[in-house]
Design an enzyme around this catalytic site. Structure first.
Site, PDB file in Angstrom:
ATOM      1  N   ASP A  30       0.797  -1.134  -0.018  1.00  0.00           N
ATOM      2  CA  ASP A  30      -0.002  -0.068  -0.055  1.00  0.00           C
ATOM      3  C   ASP A  30       1.048   1.151  -0.141  1.00  0.00           C
ATOM      4  OD1 ASP A  30      -3.246   0.594   0.977  1.00  0.00           O
ATOM      5  OD2 ASP A  30      -1.825   2.283   1.110  1.00  0.00           O
ATOM      6  N   HIS A  96     -10.406  -4.847  -3.374  1.00  0.00           N
ATOM      7  CA  HIS A  96      -8.800  -5.003  -2.900  1.00  0.00           C
ATOM      8  C   HIS A  96      -9.038  -5.365  -1.482  1.00  0.00           C
ATOM      9  CE1 HIS A  96      -9.846  -0.817  -2.471  1.00  0.00           C
ATOM     10  NE2 HIS A  96      -9.290  -0.856  -1.489  1.00  0.00           N
TER      11      HIS A  96
HETATM   12  P1  5GP Z   1      -9.578   1.938   0.355  1.00  0.00           P
HETATM   13  O1  5GP Z   1      -9.617   3.068   1.138  1.00  0.00           O
HETATM   14  O2  5GP Z   1     -10.295   1.873  -0.895  1.00  0.00           O
HETATM   15  O3  5GP Z   1      -9.915   0.619   1.185  1.00  0.00           O
HETATM   16  O4  5GP Z   1      -8.196   1.590   0.113  1.00  0.00           O
HETATM   17  C1  5GP Z   1      -7.316   1.822  -1.012  1.00  0.00           C
HETATM   18  C2  5GP Z   1      -6.053   1.761  -0.616  1.00  0.00           C
HETATM   19  O5  5GP Z   1      -5.262   1.946  -1.812  1.00  0.00           O
HETATM   20  C3  5GP Z   1      -5.422   2.863   0.373  1.00  0.00           C
HETATM   21  O6  5GP Z   1      -4.953   2.313   1.534  1.00  0.00           O
HETATM   22  C4  5GP Z   1      -4.418   3.718  -0.601  1.00  0.00           C
HETATM   23  O7  5GP Z   1      -3.262   3.927   0.428  1.00  0.00           O
HETATM   24  C5  5GP Z   1      -4.079   2.709  -1.619  1.00  0.00           C
HETATM   25  N1  5GP Z   1      -3.573   3.222  -2.774  1.00  0.00           N
HETATM   26  C6  5GP Z   1      -4.191   4.191  -3.528  1.00  0.00           C
HETATM   27  N2  5GP Z   1      -3.701   4.703  -4.539  1.00  0.00           N
HETATM   28  C7  5GP Z   1      -2.455   3.516  -4.538  1.00  0.00           C
HETATM   29  C8  5GP Z   1      -1.724   3.309  -5.649  1.00  0.00           C
HETATM   30  O8  5GP Z   1      -1.459   4.296  -6.442  1.00  0.00           O
HETATM   31  N3  5GP Z   1      -0.542   2.672  -5.262  1.00  0.00           N
HETATM   32  C9  5GP Z   1      -0.340   1.881  -4.198  1.00  0.00           C
HETATM   33  N4  5GP Z   1       0.179   1.190  -3.970  1.00  0.00           N
HETATM   34  N5  5GP Z   1      -1.606   2.031  -3.300  1.00  0.00           N
HETATM   35  C10 5GP Z   1      -2.605   2.742  -3.610  1.00  0.00           C
END
Ligand code: 5GP
Ligand code: ZN
Length: 110
Positions: A30, A96
């Site tokens: 992440d 994810h």
């Molecule tokens: P959500 O909030 O949708 O459950 O989690 C999305 C996650 O994706 C977040 O923890 C954020 O840090 C991660 N994330 C968003 N964009 C990117 C990216 O471009 N690369 C990586 N490695 N992580 C990302």
């Protein structure tokens, strides 16, 4: 799917250091880790959220990758999180699974 950042990571359009890859899924760290170990497991096929998963196979290949990765990392205890929908904290609309380890986690989740 066009304009999906995780599709672009899965298909290599955005170069990312993958910690695991098989026919159906990839995993990568992440960008904004919430624990000493924090990686995401995503299917290569685009599903916006858990609500869109349409087969047992998809559930199976996403989740069955996790113990393979944790075994490789020698992690036995970890938190898995799937945020579904904005109010649950979902910000990227390509399903994810967050896998976090290396610290204690409180319950209930915030
Ligand atoms: P959500 O909030 O949708 O459950 O989690 C999305 C996650 O994706 C977040 O923890 C954020 O840090 C991660 N994330 C968003 N964009 C990117 C990216 O471009 N690369 C990586 N490695 N992580 C990302
Ligand atoms: Zn996608």
């Amino acid at each position: 799917m066009a304009d999906c950042i995780f599709c672009k990571i899965a298909n290599g359009e955005i170069p990312t250091n993958l910690i695991y890859e098989d026919e159906n899924v990839v995993a990568f760290n992440d960008l904004n880790p919430q624990a000493p170990v924090h990686f995401l497991v995503i299917p290569k096929k685009h599903y916006a959220s858990l609500n869109d998963i349409d087969s047992k196979e998809a559930f199976g290949y996403i989740f069955s990758a996790i113990p393979k990765i944790t075994a490789k990392l020698e992690i036995k205890e970890y938190r898995t999180v799937v945020n579904t929908g904005a109010s649950a904290g979902q910000t990227v609309f390509h399903i994810h699974v967050h896998v976090m380890a290396g610290r204690d986690f409180g319950w209930p989740a915030g």
